[in-house]
Design a protein around this motif. Sequence first.
Motif, PDB file in Angstrom:
ATOM      1  N   UNK A 287       0.842  -1.199   0.000  1.00 18.93           N
ATOM      2  CA  UNK A 287       0.000   0.000   0.000  1.00 18.93           C
ATOM      3  C   UNK A 287       0.876   1.246   0.000  1.00 18.93           C
ATOM      4  N   UNK A 288       1.897   1.243   0.862  1.00 20.43           N
ATOM      5  CA  UNK A 288       2.774   2.402   0.957  1.00 20.43           C
ATOM      6  C   UNK A 288       3.602   2.591  -0.307  1.00 20.43           C
ATOM      7  N   UNK A 289       3.966   1.507  -0.976  1.00 19.37           N
ATOM      8  CA  UNK A 289       4.673   1.617  -2.253  1.00 19.37           C
ATOM      9  C   UNK A 289       3.902   2.508  -3.220  1.00 19.37           C
ATOM     10  N   UNK A 290       2.600   2.283  -3.278  1.00 18.89           N
ATOM     11  CA  UNK A 290       1.752   3.017  -4.225  1.00 18.89           C
ATOM     12  C   UNK A 290       1.588   4.471  -3.795  1.00 18.89           C
ATOM     13  N   UNK A 291       1.290   4.681  -2.529  1.00 22.06           N
ATOM     14  CA  UNK A 291       1.138   6.050  -2.014  1.00 22.06           C
ATOM     15  C   UNK A 291       2.435   6.831  -2.195  1.00 22.06           C
ATOM     16  N   UNK A 292       3.557   6.200  -1.906  1.00 24.39           N
ATOM     17  CA  UNK A 292       4.859   6.871  -2.007  1.00 24.39           C
ATOM     18  C   UNK A 292       5.183   7.258  -3.447  1.00 24.39           C
ATOM     19  N   UNK A 293       4.806   6.396  -4.403  1.00 23.40           N
ATOM     20  CA  UNK A 293       5.049   6.721  -5.814  1.00 23.40           C
ATOM     21  C   UNK A 293       4.263   7.957  -6.229  1.00 23.40           C
ATOM     22  N   UNK A 294       3.020   8.035  -5.820  1.00 27.02           N
ATOM     23  CA  UNK A 294       2.195   9.202  -6.142  1.00 27.02           C
ATOM     24  C   UNK A 294       2.793  10.460  -5.532  1.00 27.02           C
ATOM     25  N   UNK A 295       3.221  10.371  -4.281  1.00 20.61           N
ATOM     26  CA  UNK A 295       3.776  11.532  -3.594  1.00 20.61           C
ATOM     27  C   UNK A 295       5.153  11.899  -4.127  1.00 20.61           C
ATOM     28  N   UNK A 296       5.972  10.895  -4.423  1.00 18.69           N
ATOM     29  CA  UNK A 296       7.327  11.151  -4.921  1.00 18.69           C
ATOM     30  C   UNK A 296       7.301  11.860  -6.272  1.00 18.69           C
ATOM     31  N   UNK A 297       6.360  11.448  -7.117  1.00 14.39           N
ATOM     32  CA  UNK A 297       6.233  12.067  -8.438  1.00 14.39           C
ATOM     33  C   UNK A 297       5.360  13.327  -8.396  1.00 14.39           C
ATOM     34  N   UNK A 298       4.794  13.608  -7.215  1.00 16.22           N
ATOM     35  CA  UNK A 298       3.884  14.739  -7.028  1.00 16.22           C
ATOM     36  C   UNK A 298       2.776  14.730  -8.081  1.00 16.22           C
TER      37      UNK A 298
END
Length: 237
Positions: free
Chosen positions: A53-64
């Motif tokens: 779950x965090x992998x997906x959330x982090x990708x969205x946030x990392x790429x803004x």
Amino acid sequence: MVNFVLVAGARLGAWAWDEVVPYLRTPGHGVYPLTLSGLAEKRGVPARQATHVQDIVSEVERQDLRDVVLVGHSYAGIPVGQAAERIGDRLARVIFVDSSVPTDGESFVSAWPDGGASVKASIAEHGGFWPPVPAAHYDGEDLTEAQIARIVRGSTPHPGATLTEPAVLAGPLSELPATYILCLIAGTEPEDAEPDEDVAKLLNSKHWRLAKMVTGHWPMFSRPRQLAQILIDSAVE
């Protein structure tokens, strides 16, 4: 234009979307295929359900990313559905591709006829991982021999805890803007096929839509262009 974050099912990685990506990028959409922890090039990275779950959330946030369309295939519907409610107003839509859908307190294997006993036994026998399956597993799924060989070659053992640990949802999944893509084995009449009970209940929501594809469970390989068009149509509706 929207930003697609693509997450393939068990044993697969970002590579599984290689043939879909060009069809999404051509109209100008952003496309971000994601490999979950413990799989493909991230093999060896410890992973639990919450990790994915965090992998997906982090990708969205990392790429803004904004105007995000999260796409989850098969197993990945479980972490994608959880991540969808955690990215807030960044979410435009979540699309489940012939996938499981998360239920609070239930795991990926909870809905299996044996309660997941066979999967859990296999995980225990293989050092905490769900092993890849042989080529014969993909027979009758509208795949060529070359496509099956590619899937088998690229598959990696799947971290077992991600399959047996429960999902955690803060609110009803029915409130998220969503599309469910139901894949039908070739020869099945689309009007005769219906999703399982959990998905059928969600489709009663005004926020959910149903799309159907006459192909097997791995449409990113068998029908990449058609799948891409359905993703685009669903995202902009």
